[in-house]
Design a protein around this motif. Sequence first.
Motif, PDB file in Angstrom:
ATOM      1  N   SER A 157       0.823  -1.214   0.000  1.00  0.00           N
ATOM      2  CA  SER A 157       0.000   0.000   0.000  1.00  0.00           C
ATOM      3  C   SER A 157       0.853   1.259   0.000  1.00  0.00           C
ATOM      4  O   SER A 157       0.440   2.301  -0.518  1.00  0.00           O
ATOM      5  CB  SER A 157      -0.944   0.001   1.208  1.00  0.00           C
ATOM      6  OG  SER A 157      -0.210   0.017   2.417  1.00  0.00           O
ATOM      7  N   ALA A 183      -4.619   2.435  -6.206  1.00  0.00           N
ATOM      8  CA  ALA A 183      -5.321   1.155  -6.086  1.00  0.00           C
ATOM      9  C   ALA A 183      -4.816   0.181  -7.135  1.00  0.00           C
ATOM     10  O   ALA A 183      -4.612  -0.998  -6.860  1.00  0.00           O
ATOM     11  CB  ALA A 183      -6.822   1.374  -6.239  1.00  0.00           C
ATOM     12  N   THR A 229     -13.034   1.139  -3.380  1.00  0.00           N
ATOM     13  CA  THR A 229     -13.744   1.919  -2.378  1.00  0.00           C
ATOM     14  C   THR A 229     -12.773   2.407  -1.313  1.00  0.00           C
ATOM     15  O   THR A 229     -11.653   1.912  -1.200  1.00  0.00           O
ATOM     16  CB  THR A 229     -14.838   1.074  -1.697  1.00  0.00           C
ATOM     17  OG1 THR A 229     -14.234  -0.068  -1.084  1.00  0.00           O
ATOM     18  CG2 THR A 229     -15.883   0.618  -2.701  1.00  0.00           C
ATOM     19  N   GLY A 230     -13.226   3.395  -0.531  1.00  0.00           N
ATOM     20  CA  GLY A 230     -12.408   3.894   0.564  1.00  0.00           C
ATOM     21  C   GLY A 230     -11.208   4.680   0.079  1.00  0.00           C
ATOM     22  O   GLY A 230     -11.285   5.483  -0.849  1.00  0.00           O
ATOM     23  N   GLU A 231     -10.063   4.414   0.695  1.00  0.00           N
ATOM     24  CA  GLU A 231      -8.841   5.183   0.409  1.00  0.00           C
ATOM     25  C   GLU A 231      -8.251   4.866  -0.954  1.00  0.00           C
ATOM     26  O   GLU A 231      -7.602   5.708  -1.579  1.00  0.00           O
ATOM     27  CB  GLU A 231      -7.803   4.875   1.502  1.00  0.00           C
ATOM     28  CG  GLU A 231      -6.474   5.595   1.331  1.00  0.00           C
ATOM     29  CD  GLU A 231      -5.451   5.178   2.375  1.00  0.00           C
ATOM     30  OE1 GLU A 231      -4.291   5.623   2.266  1.00  0.00           O
ATOM     31  OE2 GLU A 231      -5.803   4.405   3.301  1.00  0.00           O
ATOM     32  N   THR A 262      -8.768   4.181  -4.650  1.00  0.00           N
ATOM     33  CA  THR A 262      -9.697   4.255  -5.783  1.00  0.00           C
ATOM     34  C   THR A 262      -9.013   4.652  -7.080  1.00  0.00           C
ATOM     35  O   THR A 262      -9.595   4.491  -8.149  1.00  0.00           O
ATOM     36  CB  THR A 262     -10.822   5.268  -5.508  1.00  0.00           C
ATOM     37  OG1 THR A 262     -10.234   6.560  -5.261  1.00  0.00           O
ATOM     38  CG2 THR A 262     -11.664   4.849  -4.299  1.00  0.00           C
ATOM     39  N   LEU A 266      -6.498  -3.768  -1.195  1.00  0.00           N
ATOM     40  CA  LEU A 266      -7.814  -4.086  -1.739  1.00  0.00           C
ATOM     41  C   LEU A 266      -8.292  -5.467  -1.312  1.00  0.00           C
ATOM     42  O   LEU A 266      -9.473  -5.784  -1.449  1.00  0.00           O
ATOM     43  CB  LEU A 266      -7.795  -4.004  -3.270  1.00  0.00           C
ATOM     44  CG  LEU A 266      -7.599  -2.612  -3.871  1.00  0.00           C
ATOM     45  CD1 LEU A 266      -7.569  -2.702  -5.388  1.00  0.00           C
ATOM     46  CD2 LEU A 266      -8.697  -1.659  -3.424  1.00  0.00           C
ATOM     47  N   ARG A 279      -9.655 -10.479   3.166  1.00  0.00           N
ATOM     48  CA  ARG A 279     -11.057 -10.127   3.353  1.00  0.00           C
ATOM     49  C   ARG A 279     -11.945 -11.153   2.654  1.00  0.00           C
ATOM     50  O   ARG A 279     -11.711 -11.469   1.490  1.00  0.00           O
ATOM     51  CB  ARG A 279     -11.311  -8.724   2.787  1.00  0.00           C
ATOM     52  CG  ARG A 279     -12.760  -8.264   2.877  1.00  0.00           C
ATOM     53  CD  ARG A 279     -12.889  -6.823   2.449  1.00  0.00           C
ATOM     54  NE  ARG A 279     -12.454  -6.592   1.078  1.00  0.00           N
ATOM     55  CZ  ARG A 279     -13.201  -6.855   0.004  1.00  0.00           C
ATOM     56  NH1 ARG A 279     -14.392  -7.408   0.136  1.00  0.00           N
ATOM     57  NH2 ARG A 279     -12.740  -6.593  -1.214  1.00  0.00           N
TER      58      ARG A 279
END
Length: 265
Positions: free
Chosen positions: A146, A161, A195-197, A199, A233, A242
């Motif tokens: 990241s 991303a 989504t979120g940070e 993109t 992600l 996730r």
Amino acid sequence: MTPAPDRDRLLVLTPHPSGALSADVLRDMLGEDVFDEEKRAAFLRRVFLEGDPYTDLIYAVPGARYLQAPWSRFAVDLNRDRDDLDDNGVVKLMDFGRRPLYPEGFTLTPEGREARLRRVWDAFDAQVSTELAGARLMIVGHSMASHGPKLGPDTGAPRPALTLMPGTEGEPTFPRDRWDALQAACAEAFAPVLTGEFTRVAVGDPWTTDTLSRNHHARTGIPAFGIEINVALYYAEWGVVRPGALRELNAAFGRFADAALGLVE
């Protein structure tokens, strides 16, 4: 209705997901600890997570030609030139946190280096050349931290991303007049998971060129590019994946791969 592209015209490479090391390389790295089951398992887990974990599952799409590296990038990095002697070159002596991979005092002899390159780098290079025959596009799939690691060009900097690596303005590996369309297709295909940070879909940030794409495009003229997906992600660095993330990303890549193939057919 637009016909589905012929995925047999697409070759996908994943050069970095493996956490496997051959016994001779593993013994070089661990010494006598290679016979300690817990230490060996912990080291192999570390090597796996420092590679491009789970990119095999993300980038393998039904119907496409597919080549996955059998050995860890820390045995030989297949996305480096054969003669790349840098710290982050084809044979690395440290991981991306700059932690040593070998015991203090270890030296890889020129003969040992050449033998490893012959068995790993040359073998994969030959496989790629074989699979490219009749292909219309090659995509090389990676993942990226990241934020830039200690062993890299952008230490500490936040990353996009997704990053596309179609070459440079002077030496494109994918047709320059289709870069914007490629970026737009990528953003559209991956939109459900951005989504979120994280993109932003970038081109050439923090890398412009995938080495495998550059080398094989130069030999064959077949369009090629690399893609980097931010590990955030699909899991916390370096934590638990996730639920559902790998399936979602694989579906997104499948949509993007079809669109990319349509740009060169």
